[in-house]
Each structure stands twice: as C-alpha cells, then as structure tokens.
Design a protein around this motif. Structure first.
Motif, PDB file in Angstrom:
ATOM      1  N   ALA A 213       0.538  78.114 -34.609  1.00  0.00           N
ATOM      2  CA  ALA A 213       1.386  76.934 -34.398  1.00  0.00           C
ATOM      3  C   ALA A 213       2.798  77.188 -34.890  1.00  0.00           C
ATOM      4  CB  ALA A 213       0.783  75.723 -35.107  1.00  0.00           C
ATOM      5  N   PHE A 214       2.930  77.822 -36.044  1.00  0.00           N
ATOM      6  CA  PHE A 214       4.256  78.098 -36.598  1.00  0.00           C
ATOM      7  C   PHE A 214       5.000  79.148 -35.781  1.00  0.00           C
ATOM      8  CE2 PHE A 214       2.466  76.749 -40.945  1.00  0.00           C
ATOM      9  CZ  PHE A 214       2.777  75.425 -40.682  1.00  0.00           C
ATOM     10  N   ARG A 215       4.260  79.917 -34.984  1.00  0.00           N
ATOM     11  CA  ARG A 215       4.893  80.896 -34.097  1.00  0.00           C
ATOM     12  C   ARG A 215       5.284  80.276 -32.759  1.00  0.00           C
ATOM     13  NH1 ARG A 215       0.394  85.655 -35.097  1.00  0.00           N
ATOM     14  NH2 ARG A 215       1.284  86.544 -37.014  1.00  0.00           N
ATOM     15  N   GLY A 216       4.932  79.007 -32.562  1.00  0.00           N
ATOM     16  CA  GLY A 216       5.268  78.340 -31.315  1.00  0.00           C
ATOM     17  C   GLY A 216       4.290  78.638 -30.200  1.00  0.00           C
ATOM     18  N   ALA A 217       3.011  78.911 -30.549  1.00  0.00           N
ATOM     19  CA  ALA A 217       2.020  79.274 -29.544  1.00  0.00           C
ATOM     20  C   ALA A 217       1.654  78.076 -28.680  1.00  0.00           C
ATOM     21  CB  ALA A 217       0.767  79.823 -30.220  1.00  0.00           C
ATOM     22  N   GLY A 218       1.134  78.376 -27.491  1.00  0.00           N
ATOM     23  CA  GLY A 218       0.616  77.350 -26.597  1.00  0.00           C
ATOM     24  C   GLY A 218      -0.870  77.168 -26.805  1.00  0.00           C
ATOM     25  N   ALA A 219      -1.538  76.660 -25.771  1.00  0.00           N
ATOM     26  CA  ALA A 219      -2.964  76.344 -25.874  1.00  0.00           C
ATOM     27  C   ALA A 219      -3.792  77.576 -26.211  1.00  0.00           C
ATOM     28  CB  ALA A 219      -3.457  75.716 -24.580  1.00  0.00           C
ATOM     29  N   ARG A 220      -3.413  78.718 -25.653  1.00  0.00           N
ATOM     30  CA  ARG A 220      -4.198  79.931 -25.894  1.00  0.00           C
ATOM     31  C   ARG A 220      -4.197  80.304 -27.377  1.00  0.00           C
ATOM     32  NH1 ARG A 220      -3.840  85.724 -25.486  1.00  0.00           N
ATOM     33  NH2 ARG A 220      -5.702  86.564 -24.482  1.00  0.00           N
ATOM     34  N   GLY A 221      -3.049  80.149 -28.040  1.00  0.00           N
ATOM     35  CA  GLY A 221      -2.979  80.471 -29.458  1.00  0.00           C
ATOM     36  C   GLY A 221      -3.580  79.397 -30.341  1.00  0.00           C
ATOM     37  N   LEU A 222      -3.392  78.129 -29.956  1.00  0.00           N
ATOM     38  CA  LEU A 222      -3.875  77.030 -30.779  1.00  0.00           C
ATOM     39  C   LEU A 222      -5.386  76.843 -30.696  1.00  0.00           C
ATOM     40  CD1 LEU A 222      -1.067  74.386 -30.200  1.00  0.00           C
ATOM     41  CD2 LEU A 222      -1.374  75.938 -32.130  1.00  0.00           C
ATOM     42  N   ARG A 223      -6.028  77.493 -29.754  1.00  0.00           N
ATOM     43  CA  ARG A 223      -7.499  77.426 -29.710  1.00  0.00           C
ATOM     44  C   ARG A 223      -8.104  78.305 -30.791  1.00  0.00           C
ATOM     45  NH1 ARG A 223      -9.747  81.864 -25.475  1.00  0.00           N
ATOM     46  NH2 ARG A 223      -8.233  83.458 -26.026  1.00  0.00           N
ATOM     47  N   GLY A 224      -7.247  79.103 -31.464  1.00  0.00           N
ATOM     48  CA  GLY A 224      -7.734  79.978 -32.518  1.00  0.00           C
ATOM     49  C   GLY A 224      -8.476  81.175 -31.977  1.00  0.00           C
ATOM     50  N   MET A 225      -9.377  81.698 -32.791  1.00  0.00           N
ATOM     51  CA  MET A 225     -10.163  82.870 -32.400  1.00  0.00           C
ATOM     52  C   MET A 225     -11.346  82.423 -31.551  1.00  0.00           C
ATOM     53  SD  MET A 225     -10.217  84.975 -36.017  1.00  0.00           S
ATOM     54  CE  MET A 225     -10.649  83.523 -36.996  1.00  0.00           C
ATOM     55  N   PRO A 226     -11.565  83.021 -30.394  1.00  0.00           N
ATOM     56  CA  PRO A 226     -12.723  82.634 -29.588  1.00  0.00           C
ATOM     57  C   PRO A 226     -14.026  83.059 -30.248  1.00  0.00           C
ATOM     58  CG  PRO A 226     -11.619  84.532 -28.628  1.00  0.00           C
ATOM     59  CD  PRO A 226     -10.748  84.065 -29.758  1.00  0.00           C
ATOM     60  N   ALA A 227     -15.071  82.269 -30.037  1.00  0.00           N
ATOM     61  CA  ALA A 227     -16.374  82.601 -30.610  1.00  0.00           C
ATOM     62  C   ALA A 227     -16.972  83.836 -29.953  1.00  0.00           C
ATOM     63  CB  ALA A 227     -17.322  81.409 -30.469  1.00  0.00           C
ATOM     64  N   VAL A 228     -16.677  84.041 -28.665  1.00  0.00           N
ATOM     65  CA  VAL A 228     -17.187  85.196 -27.922  1.00  0.00           C
ATOM     66  C   VAL A 228     -16.067  85.740 -27.053  1.00  0.00           C
ATOM     67  CG1 VAL A 228     -18.841  85.995 -26.186  1.00  0.00           C
ATOM     68  CG2 VAL A 228     -19.558  84.310 -27.882  1.00  0.00           C
ATOM     69  N   ALA A 229     -15.912  87.057 -27.039  1.00  0.00           N
ATOM     70  CA  ALA A 229     -14.887  87.692 -26.219  1.00  0.00           C
ATOM     71  C   ALA A 229     -15.382  89.060 -25.781  1.00  0.00           C
ATOM     72  CB  ALA A 229     -13.578  87.831 -26.997  1.00  0.00           C
ATOM     73  N   PRO A 230     -14.948  89.538 -24.608  1.00  0.00           N
ATOM     74  CA  PRO A 230     -15.337  90.885 -24.178  1.00  0.00           C
ATOM     75  C   PRO A 230     -14.766  91.939 -25.123  1.00  0.00           C
ATOM     76  CG  PRO A 230     -14.338  89.624 -22.381  1.00  0.00           C
ATOM     77  CD  PRO A 230     -14.079  88.867 -23.630  1.00  0.00           C
ATOM     78  N   LEU A 231     -15.517  93.009 -25.327  1.00  0.00           N
ATOM     79  CA  LEU A 231     -15.032  94.144 -26.112  1.00  0.00           C
ATOM     80  C   LEU A 231     -15.718  95.389 -25.585  1.00  0.00           C
ATOM     81  CD1 LEU A 231     -13.197  94.968 -28.477  1.00  0.00           C
ATOM     82  CD2 LEU A 231     -15.208  94.860 -29.955  1.00  0.00           C
ATOM     83  N   GLY A 232     -14.951  96.263 -24.938  1.00  0.00           N
ATOM     84  CA  GLY A 232     -15.542  97.446 -24.340  1.00  0.00           C
ATOM     85  C   GLY A 232     -16.609  97.049 -23.336  1.00  0.00           C
ATOM     86  N   ALA A 233     -17.745  97.718 -23.415  1.00  0.00           N
ATOM     87  CA  ALA A 233     -18.862  97.395 -22.521  1.00  0.00           C
ATOM     88  C   ALA A 233     -19.749  96.302 -23.093  1.00  0.00           C
ATOM     89  CB  ALA A 233     -19.694  98.649 -22.251  1.00  0.00           C
ATOM     90  N   GLY A 234     -19.404  95.802 -24.283  1.00  0.00           N
ATOM     91  CA  GLY A 234     -20.206  94.771 -24.932  1.00  0.00           C
ATOM     92  C   GLY A 234     -19.419  93.510 -25.193  1.00  0.00           C
ATOM     93  N   LEU A 235     -19.777  92.819 -26.268  1.00  0.00           N
ATOM     94  CA  LEU A 235     -19.129  91.560 -26.614  1.00  0.00           C
ATOM     95  C   LEU A 235     -18.799  91.522 -28.093  1.00  0.00           C
ATOM     96  CD1 LEU A 235     -21.414  88.975 -24.749  1.00  0.00           C
ATOM     97  CD2 LEU A 235     -19.095  89.634 -24.098  1.00  0.00           C
ATOM     98  N   LEU A 236     -17.714  90.832 -28.413  1.00  0.00           N
ATOM     99  CA  LEU A 236     -17.356  90.512 -29.794  1.00  0.00           C
ATOM    100  C   LEU A 236     -17.785  89.068 -30.031  1.00  0.00           C
ATOM    101  CD1 LEU A 236     -13.904  91.093 -31.482  1.00  0.00           C
ATOM    102  CD2 LEU A 236     -15.035  88.898 -31.636  1.00  0.00           C
TER     103      LEU A 236
END
Length: 445
Positions: free
Chosen positions: A141-164
């Motif tokens: 927020a202090f960096r002026g982020a939009g919705a993508r930044g303000l949603r924080g860290m996603p619970a699940v995200a792609p990483l390589g051939a697997g998932l984070l």
C-alpha cells in the motif's frame, strides 16, 4: 495443549487450502525450511500429521550471504532429524548487481532453485503467516500498489512444474513461535529480521504495534482485507483473460482495438495479463497507463512504445508486440555443415538438401550479413530488381526485425533473406534450401 491445537490447525489449514484451490493429489510435500521458527513450526505440524507425514520432506536454500549461513544449514539438519524428515540443501549464488536490492535478488535465486527441482504433483509449502500477510499488504500500500499488490501473498501460486502453497496465512506469529519452541530445538535467528533499516522490519516493530493500539488485532483485519481483495482480483483476472483470448492474434500480439474502448483501468489490466501470460514482468502501472493513453490517441503509430525490464512493448499495424532486448547481430558464415546462430533464443539458419530448385553452396560457404541500406533483391528471370527496404515493408516484416534479418550472400549478391525468400535459379549439383529452425516471429501474421 495449545501447541497441539496449533499443529492440528496447520494440517487442517493445508487441507482446506488445497481443497479450496482444487489442487490435484499431492506427490511430494516439501517444506521450504529456513531454520527459523515459522518454517520449523510448519515442519513439526506436517511431519506429525498422518495425512501428510509419509510425503513430507524439506528443502533448504543456502545463499552464502551471511556469516551464519552454514550454521543455519546445520540447524535445518537438526530440525529435520528431530522430525525424521529427509533434507536437501541447495547452494545458490546471488548476483551482486541487477534489478532490485540484495534481498529481492536472494529471494529470486531461492525461488529459481526450488522451481527447478519441482516436478508434477509436487507442492512446496512456505511458513508465511497472518502477520507476514499484514506486513505485505501495508508495504505494498505504501508503494502505491493496485489490487494485485493489496491482495497480499497468494495462498497458492505456480512454481516450476509444481505449486507454491502458503497454508498458514490465517495463523498468527505468536502461536507458531510457541509450537516451534515446544520442540526444544535450536532455531535460526536472521539478524535482518531485527534491523529496522528494512521496511518490513520497521512495519513490524513500529508501525503495526502503533496501529494495533487504536485498532486491536490489526494483523487479522489486514489479512482479511487481503483475502477479500484476492477474491475480487481473481474475478478481475478471469475477465481479463477471457478478453485476452479474444484480443490476441495468432502471432501472440495484442490487438489494440479493445484497449481503446474499455476504461483505462481495464485496458491496463489487459496489457498486464498479456505480459504475465507471455512470461514477462510488467512495467510500473504509470508506464502502462502512459501506453494506454498513447494508444487512445488518433496519432498512435509504430513509434508508440514503452520499455520494460529487458523488453519493449511496440505498436505495429494496430497490434502490440513484445520486443526482447537483443545484442547487436554478428556477421558469420553459413555452409551445409555449419549452421548460423541468429542470436540468443532466435534459432539457427541452416541449409537442407532439396531435390527441387535451390542454392548451390560455394566451397567457402555463404556470408551472412545485415541490412545497411540500399540493398536490392534480384529475383532472376525478367523481373526487375527490387529495393530490399520496400520488399521488407511489403512482406509485413516487423520494423524492429528489418535490420536484424540475416541476409545470405554469395559474393556481392543477396541469395536469401532469412527463410522468407531465396533464389531458386540453380539447377546443377547439390542444391539447398534455407531453413530457420526455432525461428521467432518476424512478420505480422
């Protein structure tokens, strides 16, 4: 009793996250282990949970950036021995220069190492928790982020051939610290986590406690906001991707028309999703807004462009293209047994034997050069010679490729232009045709 409840919560939170995100059956469950209390609490909980224990292992990334790096690796080994979990340690080097600060470069190196070792069905779980999420939301927020930044860290995200996966975003730091301490095993303490010079530590030590005195449980509130925004952002992204499917041309370019009729925010989101889908990090929002504003102008032409990190977004014939930064092309030689490498990631020019009309290769091979101006093509027969500049324009060659197309010479005559054209007036001896293997897109399709 409380620590046992926390351990159960972690296992249940992981199951709920995988179920909510519809993650396929897990092959390996890898704990990203730093040696700190948060990831150790995660390891303790999952290694003791019968739902996960048979699939759990741990990976530690050794950056070598701190004097305690070897000690942290030893602590990780002891933690894994306590939990009867195998440990793999990855040694990585972190660039001393480059985009972002040293922390960002170390994080990117860590993620690259993990991504490269993941296979289908693997998930790597991180120890990020509710307080980390609150800090992330405020920092963005202090960096002026939009919705993508303000949603924080996603619970699940792609990483390589697997998932984070981050299963502990609903749990607070205090409960996890108690669980980690209950094992009686040494825990790594990163001095960077106590240095208020870093923005995240300043937020943790100064800003959030101050806010919490006025609005108690601010960490939970911010984490809840992030969860709601993540849902809203997902809907926005889904809509943008549907529009993206309709707006992309067969060569991967983005048609400008839809960007001119939707609100600016929607146009910016569409360009962002296009870049992400193509594997590029989008430029700052201000740059994307400037691009959209230029496209809305009736004067928008092929000079309309915006620079990104290692690439440029350029306009040609009402389409946006991603133009990778490339080193200057180099002259070379092409022969049947010596292909010519066009450039990093741009494939190879080669000669293949043909039974039809083709080129007879000189003993010393063909020279490979590039346009300097004034070149003409001789198509043979009764057709007049044509200016190469005009020919490239008529063939819809993308402007940024017109000075980079390999020109294949026999003596002082151009006999081929990449694999777009070649003379076919040789009827004696072994004949060849020019092929461009793994060729990039060089023409508007």
């Amino acid at each position: 009793m409380a620590v046992a409840a926390t351990a159960r919560q972690i296992g249940e939170a992981l199951a709920a996250t995988l179920r909510h995100e519809r993650v396929p059956p897990v092959r390996r469950l890898i704990v990203a282990l730093s040696g700190g209390g948060d990831s150790f609490a995660l390891l303790l909980a999952l290694s003791a949970d019968p739902r996960w224990s048979e699939r759990v292992l741990a990976w530690h990334v050794h950056h070598g950036l701190q004097s305690d790096a070897d000690r942290f690796a030893t602590i990780c080994q002891r933690q894994c021995e306590h939990c009867s979990v195998p440990l793999d340690t990855f040694h990585v080097s972190v660039a001393s220069r480059g985009g972002g600060g040293p922390e960002q470069r170390a994080r990117e190196a860590r993620y690259r190492a993990l991504a490269g070792a993941l296979g289908p069905g693997d998930i790597v779980v991180f120890g990020h928790h509710r307080d980390d999420q609150a800090e992330t939301v405020l920092q963005n927020a202090f960096r002026g982020a939009g919705a993508r930044g303000l949603r924080g860290m996603p619970a699940v995200a792609p990483l390589g051939a697997g998932l984070l996966v981050r299963p502990m975003l609903s749990l607070d730091r205090t409960a996890l610290a108690a669980l980690a301490a209950s094992a009686g095993i040494s825990i790594a303490v990163d001095t960077h986590n106590t240095d208020a010079h870093f923005d995240r530590v300043y937020l943790r030590a100064t800003v959030l406690p101050t806010i919490d005195r006025r609005w108690p449980d601010v960490g939970a509130r911010l984490a809840s906001t992030a969860t709601r925004l993540a849902g809203d952002y997902r809907l926005t992204v889904a809509a943008a991707r549907q529009q993206l499917q309709r707006s992309r041309s067969v060569d991967g370019a983005l048609t400008v028309g839809p960007l001119r009729v939707v609100p600016e925010a929607a146009a910016v989101g569409l360009v962002r999703e296009w870049l992400l889908a193509e594997g590029y990090r989008p430029p700052p929002p201000a740059s994307l807004r400037a691009l959209v504003a230029m496209l809305a102008s009736a004067r928008a032409d092929s000079q309309t462009s915006v620079d990104g990190d290692g690439f440029r977004i350029s306009l040609f014939q009402r389409r946006l293209y991603i133009v990778q930064a490339r080193a200057a092309p180099s002259h070379g030689v092409l022969s049947p047994d010596r292909p010519y490498r066009v450039g990093s990631g741009d494939g190879w020019i080669a000669l293949e034997p043909t039974n039809g009309p083709g080129l007879a290769a000189p003993a010393a091979g063909f020279d490979v050069s590039f346009r300097r101006g004034g070149e003409r093509l001789d198509a043979g027969s009764a057709r007049p010679r044509q200016a190469l500049k005009e020919w490239l324009r008529n063939r819809q060659v993308l402007p940024w490729w017109r000075d980079r197309l390999p020109l294949i010479y026999a003596g002082d005559q151009i006999v081929a232009v990449g694999d777009l054209w070649q003379r076919t007036d040789s009827n004696s001896g072994t004949r060849f045709r020019v092929v461009w293997r793994d060729a990039p897109v060089v023409r508007a399709l």
